[in-house]
Design a protein around this motif. Structure first.
Motif, PDB file in Angstrom:
ATOM      1  N   VAL A 102       0.844  -1.212   0.000  1.00 30.02           N
ATOM      2  CA  VAL A 102       0.000   0.000   0.000  1.00 30.02           C
ATOM      3  C   VAL A 102       0.871   1.251   0.000  1.00 30.02           C
ATOM      4  O   VAL A 102       0.598   2.219  -0.726  1.00 30.02           O
ATOM      5  N   PHE A 103       1.935   1.239   0.801  1.00 28.60           N
ATOM      6  CA  PHE A 103       2.844   2.386   0.875  1.00 28.60           C
ATOM      7  C   PHE A 103       3.484   2.668  -0.482  1.00 28.60           C
ATOM      8  O   PHE A 103       3.547   3.817  -0.935  1.00 28.60           O
ATOM      9  N   ILE A 104       3.940   1.612  -1.155  1.00 33.94           N
ATOM     10  CA  ILE A 104       4.573   1.776  -2.470  1.00 33.94           C
ATOM     11  C   ILE A 104       3.588   2.342  -3.476  1.00 33.94           C
ATOM     12  O   ILE A 104       3.898   3.299  -4.212  1.00 33.94           O
ATOM     13  N   PHE A 105       2.363   1.780  -3.505  1.00 32.73           N
ATOM     14  CA  PHE A 105       1.368   2.271  -4.449  1.00 32.73           C
ATOM     15  C   PHE A 105       0.972   3.709  -4.140  1.00 32.73           C
ATOM     16  O   PHE A 105       0.753   4.516  -5.057  1.00 32.73           O
ATOM     17  N   ALA A 106       0.885   4.049  -2.845  1.00 33.70           N
ATOM     18  CA  ALA A 106       0.517   5.415  -2.456  1.00 33.70           C
ATOM     19  C   ALA A 106       1.571   6.419  -2.936  1.00 33.70           C
ATOM     20  O   ALA A 106       1.229   7.478  -3.489  1.00 33.70           O
ATOM     21  N   ILE A 107       2.849   6.082  -2.738  1.00 35.54           N
ATOM     22  CA  ILE A 107       3.932   6.968  -3.170  1.00 35.54           C
ATOM     23  C   ILE A 107       3.875   7.180  -4.677  1.00 35.54           C
ATOM     24  O   ILE A 107       3.923   8.325  -5.169  1.00 35.54           O
ATOM     25  N   PHE A 108       3.741   6.094  -5.421  1.00 33.65           N
ATOM     26  CA  PHE A 108       3.765   6.221  -6.874  1.00 33.65           C
ATOM     27  C   PHE A 108       2.467   6.829  -7.428  1.00 33.65           C
ATOM     28  O   PHE A 108       2.476   7.447  -8.494  1.00 33.65           O
ATOM     29  N   TYR A 109       1.381   6.684  -6.691  1.00 35.33           N
ATOM     30  CA  TYR A 109       0.142   7.375  -7.098  1.00 35.33           C
ATOM     31  C   TYR A 109       0.314   8.881  -6.928  1.00 35.33           C
ATOM     32  O   TYR A 109      -0.054   9.669  -7.812  1.00 35.33           O
ATOM     33  N   ILE A 110       0.899   9.278  -5.798  1.00 35.83           N
ATOM     34  CA  ILE A 110       1.092  10.709  -5.522  1.00 35.83           C
ATOM     35  C   ILE A 110       2.011  11.356  -6.543  1.00 35.83           C
ATOM     36  O   ILE A 110       1.702  12.426  -7.088  1.00 35.83           O
ATOM     37  N   ILE A 111       3.139  10.717  -6.846  1.00 35.28           N
ATOM     38  CA  ILE A 111       4.101  11.353  -7.754  1.00 35.28           C
ATOM     39  C   ILE A 111       3.617  11.363  -9.202  1.00 35.28           C
ATOM     40  O   ILE A 111       4.148  12.118 -10.028  1.00 35.28           O
ATOM     41  N   ASN A 112       2.603  10.577  -9.497  1.00 33.17           N
ATOM     42  CA  ASN A 112       2.090  10.558 -10.867  1.00 33.17           C
ATOM     43  C   ASN A 112       0.784  11.321 -11.033  1.00 33.17           C
ATOM     44  O   ASN A 112       0.348  11.552 -12.165  1.00 33.17           O
ATOM     45  N   ASN A 113       0.159  11.717  -9.914  1.00 34.63           N
ATOM     46  CA  ASN A 113      -1.139  12.375 -10.009  1.00 34.63           C
ATOM     47  C   ASN A 113      -1.197  13.758  -9.373  1.00 34.63           C
ATOM     48  O   ASN A 113      -2.160  14.491  -9.618  1.00 34.63           O
ATOM     49  N   VAL A 114      -0.224  14.113  -8.570  1.00 34.74           N
ATOM     50  CA  VAL A 114      -0.143  15.483  -8.033  1.00 34.74           C
ATOM     51  C   VAL A 114       0.785  16.264  -8.952  1.00 34.74           C
ATOM     52  O   VAL A 114       1.973  15.922  -9.060  1.00 34.74           O
ATOM     53  N   PRO A 115       0.273  17.290  -9.637  1.00 39.38           N
ATOM     54  CA  PRO A 115       1.069  17.992 -10.662  1.00 39.38           C
ATOM     55  C   PRO A 115       2.447  18.452 -10.192  1.00 39.38           C
ATOM     56  O   PRO A 115       3.431  18.302 -10.918  1.00 39.38           O
ATOM     57  N   LEU A 116       2.517  19.019  -8.978  1.00 40.93           N
ATOM     58  CA  LEU A 116       3.796  19.513  -8.472  1.00 40.93           C
ATOM     59  C   LEU A 116       4.823  18.379  -8.398  1.00 40.93           C
ATOM     60  O   LEU A 116       5.959  18.516  -8.873  1.00 40.93           O
ATOM     61  N   PHE A 117       4.408  17.259  -7.811  1.00 39.16           N
ATOM     62  CA  PHE A 117       5.328  16.130  -7.669  1.00 39.16           C
ATOM     63  C   PHE A 117       5.626  15.463  -9.015  1.00 39.16           C
ATOM     64  O   PHE A 117       6.736  15.000  -9.248  1.00 39.16           O
ATOM     65  N   TYR A 118       4.618  15.428  -9.897  1.00 39.97           N
ATOM     66  CA  TYR A 118       4.844  14.796 -11.199  1.00 39.97           C
ATOM     67  C   TYR A 118       5.884  15.560 -12.005  1.00 39.97           C
ATOM     68  O   TYR A 118       6.774  14.968 -12.621  1.00 39.97           O
ATOM     69  N   GLN A 119       5.777  16.888 -11.985  1.00 39.26           N
ATOM     70  CA  GLN A 119       6.708  17.712 -12.763  1.00 39.26           C
ATOM     71  C   GLN A 119       8.143  17.561 -12.259  1.00 39.26           C
ATOM     72  O   GLN A 119       9.094  17.602 -13.044  1.00 39.26           O
ATOM     73  N   ILE A 120       8.292  17.374 -10.944  1.00 43.19           N
ATOM     74  CA  ILE A 120       9.640  17.349 -10.360  1.00 43.19           C
ATOM     75  C   ILE A 120      10.232  15.947 -10.317  1.00 43.19           C
ATOM     76  O   ILE A 120      11.409  15.757 -10.649  1.00 43.19           O
ATOM     77  N   ILE A 121       9.431  14.955  -9.919  1.00 47.55           N
ATOM     78  CA  ILE A 121      10.005  13.611  -9.782  1.00 47.55           C
ATOM     79  C   ILE A 121       9.245  12.527 -10.538  1.00 47.55           C
ATOM     80  O   ILE A 121       9.838  11.542 -10.992  1.00 47.55           O
ATOM     81  N   GLY A 122       7.930  12.687 -10.701  1.00 43.44           N
ATOM     82  CA  GLY A 122       7.144  11.658 -11.374  1.00 43.44           C
ATOM     83  C   GLY A 122       7.629  11.389 -12.794  1.00 43.44           C
ATOM     84  O   GLY A 122       7.795  10.239 -13.209  1.00 43.44           O
ATOM     85  N   GLU A 123       7.865  12.464 -13.520  1.00 42.28           N
ATOM     86  CA  GLU A 123       8.343  12.326 -14.893  1.00 42.28           C
ATOM     87  C   GLU A 123       9.730  11.692 -14.936  1.00 42.28           C
ATOM     88  O   GLU A 123      10.034  10.880 -15.812  1.00 42.28           O
ATOM     89  N   ARG A 124      10.578  12.055 -13.965  1.00 47.09           N
ATOM     90  CA  ARG A 124      11.931  11.491 -13.893  1.00 47.09           C
ATOM     91  C   ARG A 124      11.879   9.988 -13.591  1.00 47.09           C
ATOM     92  O   ARG A 124      12.658   9.211 -14.146  1.00 47.09           O
ATOM     93  N   MET A 125      10.962   9.579 -12.720  1.00 53.47           N
ATOM     94  CA  MET A 125      10.817   8.158 -12.441  1.00 53.47           C
ATOM     95  C   MET A 125      10.346   7.418 -13.693  1.00 53.47           C
ATOM     96  O   MET A 125      10.791   6.291 -13.966  1.00 53.47           O
ATOM     97  N   GLY A 126       9.468   8.056 -14.460  1.00 56.01           N
ATOM     98  CA  GLY A 126       8.995   7.443 -15.695  1.00 56.01           C
ATOM     99  C   GLY A 126      10.114   7.197 -16.687  1.00 56.01           C
ATOM    100  O   GLY A 126      10.190   6.128 -17.308  1.00 56.01           O
ATOM    101  N   THR A 127      11.008   8.168 -16.826  1.00 54.07           N
ATOM    102  CA  THR A 127      12.133   7.998 -17.757  1.00 54.07           C
ATOM    103  C   THR A 127      13.081   6.906 -17.261  1.00 54.07           C
ATOM    104  O   THR A 127      13.700   6.213 -18.073  1.00 54.07           O
ATOM    105  N   MET A 128      13.181   6.748 -15.945  1.00 53.44           N
ATOM    106  CA  MET A 128      14.037   5.687 -15.404  1.00 53.44           C
ATOM    107  C   MET A 128      13.460   4.307 -15.744  1.00 53.44           C
ATOM    108  O   MET A 128      14.190   3.405 -16.169  1.00 53.44           O
ATOM    109  N   PHE A 129      12.142   4.158 -15.564  1.00 49.99           N
ATOM    110  CA  PHE A 129      11.509   2.881 -15.905  1.00 49.99           C
ATOM    111  C   PHE A 129      11.603   2.614 -17.404  1.00 49.99           C
ATOM    112  O   PHE A 129      11.791   1.466 -17.823  1.00 49.99           O
ATOM    113  N   ASP A 130      11.486   3.676 -18.204  1.00 48.26           N
ATOM    114  CA  ASP A 130      11.632   3.515 -19.657  1.00 48.26           C
ATOM    115  C   ASP A 130      13.026   3.019 -20.014  1.00 48.26           C
ATOM    116  O   ASP A 130      13.206   2.221 -20.935  1.00 48.26           O
TER     117      ASP A 130
END
Length: 393
Positions: free
Chosen positions: A226-254
């Motif tokens: 639950v903790f892992i899913f919550a963290i990754f939900y937040i960084i992918n759905n909160v605009p502030l966090f997505y712009q700073i780290i969510g997008e970077r995590m996406g490029t890492m998985f890519d």
């Protein structure tokens, strides 16, 4: 007027030194103040040792770590750029003396817990400082005013993990405020390494709690998921966090997927690892001199004068397989001692330290930490918990 005891003075300097690791170490010029505090702290510790006529402790971890330091020192004589190697040796010797001092100073669990709290509150103060000085009108990574944002994220990560231990141990929910603040700052630094380090370490801590019943293990595993899913939900759905780290995590998985990534930093660092591996194969036993990866990089590839961003490659190129093996053997020795200690003292305490050390070892693929003062503290304290456990019992 009540006199200040030597132990109280040591505690005071200990706190300010730990705080200086957070706010001064990565800043050019200010790191001198941090080093001065370290020397003052070391002097006070050895004054106490002499006054109390304590027996000098030199454990197996220190022995192996000493061999690693000797290999680094010898490498100065065959380094491509001896001045660069010598500069790094100065840092490593300071860390070694600090580790030796801490191992001989911490002789009770009370002292150990105090140092842990120094890290917790230093991390919290640093997080508050970063948030106060952040410019949220611009969507960019924060914390650069204190140095490398990845380093800042990692050491605040240590604070959050230590804080989680206290939260679980005391059920004092004020610690949750500190953890939440630390996690927000870690996300806003945009450090993929720090986020993964915290997630991995917290999951390990939750799984290896005191209660060994199977039902408790499944509950801890469920909470971890639950903790892992919550963290990754937040960084992918909160605009502030997505712009700073969510997008970077996406490029890492890519990057690790078959499609690859257009992130230039990921691609360049991948090439830097390959270059380092090819250089290591040419001098596999002793390398080219500690911290001389940057010399090879600037002269052979034209990529600039910088480190490899990979602890294993950095050590293989700098000290060869001998130095690399000694450094990681020292880490493994501490983990072994902590596992032994977990049978006679708080399992949560031991596995918290194991989680931090293992987390750093896993993150070796994306950072250099052999000269990190924060993990130096963790290794030093971790190496003596078994001795403290036997003494307390």
């Amino acid at each position: 007027m009540k006199k200040i005891t030597l132990n109280q003075l040591i505690n005071c300097i200990m706190f300010f030194y730990v705080l200086s690791i957070y706010v001064f170490t990565s800043q050019a010029g200010w790191n001198i103040l941090s080093n001065c505090l370290a020397l003052f702290l070391i002097g006070l510790i050895w004054l106490e040792i002499l006054l109390l006529r304590k027996e000098i402790i030199f454990n197996f971890f220190l022995f192996v770590y000493s061999l690693f330091i000797i290999i680094c020192m010898v490498s100065v004589f065959y380094a491509i750029e001896p001045s660069t190697a010598f500069s790094k040796i100065q840092t490593l010797i300071l860390i070694y003396i600090l580790i030796l001092s801490l191992i001989n100073y911490v002789d009770t669990l009370e002292k150990l817990y105090f140092i842990m709290k120094c890290f917790i509150f230093s991390g919290f103060i640093t997080s508050i400082y970063i948030l106060i000085n952040a410019d949220f009108t611009v969507l960019e990574r924060i914390g650069s005013e204190l140095g490398n944002v990845n380093s800042i994220g990692m050491i605040i990560g240590i604070s959050s993990i230590l804080c989680l231990f206290y939260l679980l141990k005391t059920r004092n929910y004020w610690y949750s405020v500190i953890i939440l603040t630390d996690l927000i700052v870690i996300l806003l630094t945009g450090s993929r390494k720090a986020l993964l380090f915290v997630v991995i370490s917290i999951v390990l801590m939750l799984i290896f709690q005191e209660d060994i019943k199977l039902g408790s293990k499944f509950r801890a595993l469920f909470i971890s998921i639950v903790f892992i899913f919550a963290i990754f939900y937040i960084i992918n759905n909160v605009p502030l966090f997505y712009q700073i780290i969510g997008e970077r995590m996406g490029t890492m998985f890519d990057f690790f997927s078959s499609s690859g990534t257009a992130d230039s930093s990921m691609n360049i660092r991948s090439e830097m690892i390959l270059w380092g591996w090819s250089w290591f194969k040419e001098h596999p036993f002793l390398g080219y001199g500690i911290d001389n990866y940057r010399v090879l990089l600037s002269t052979s590839s034209g990529q600039g004068y910088t480190y490899s961003h990979n602890n294993v490659i950095e050590l293989l190129v700098g000290t060869g397989i001998i130095g690399t093996a000694l450094f990681y053997l020292a880490n493994v020795i501490v983990i072994r001692d902590l596992m032994k200690a977990s049978k006679v003292i708080s399992k949560s305490l031991c596995y918290m330290f194991i989680a931090i050390i293992v987390g750093y070892m896993i993150m070796s693929v994306g950072m250099v930490y052999y000269d990190d003062k924060g993990i130096g503290f963790i290794l030093a304290i971790g190496s003596i918990i078994y001795r403290l456990a036997k003494t307390e019992n």
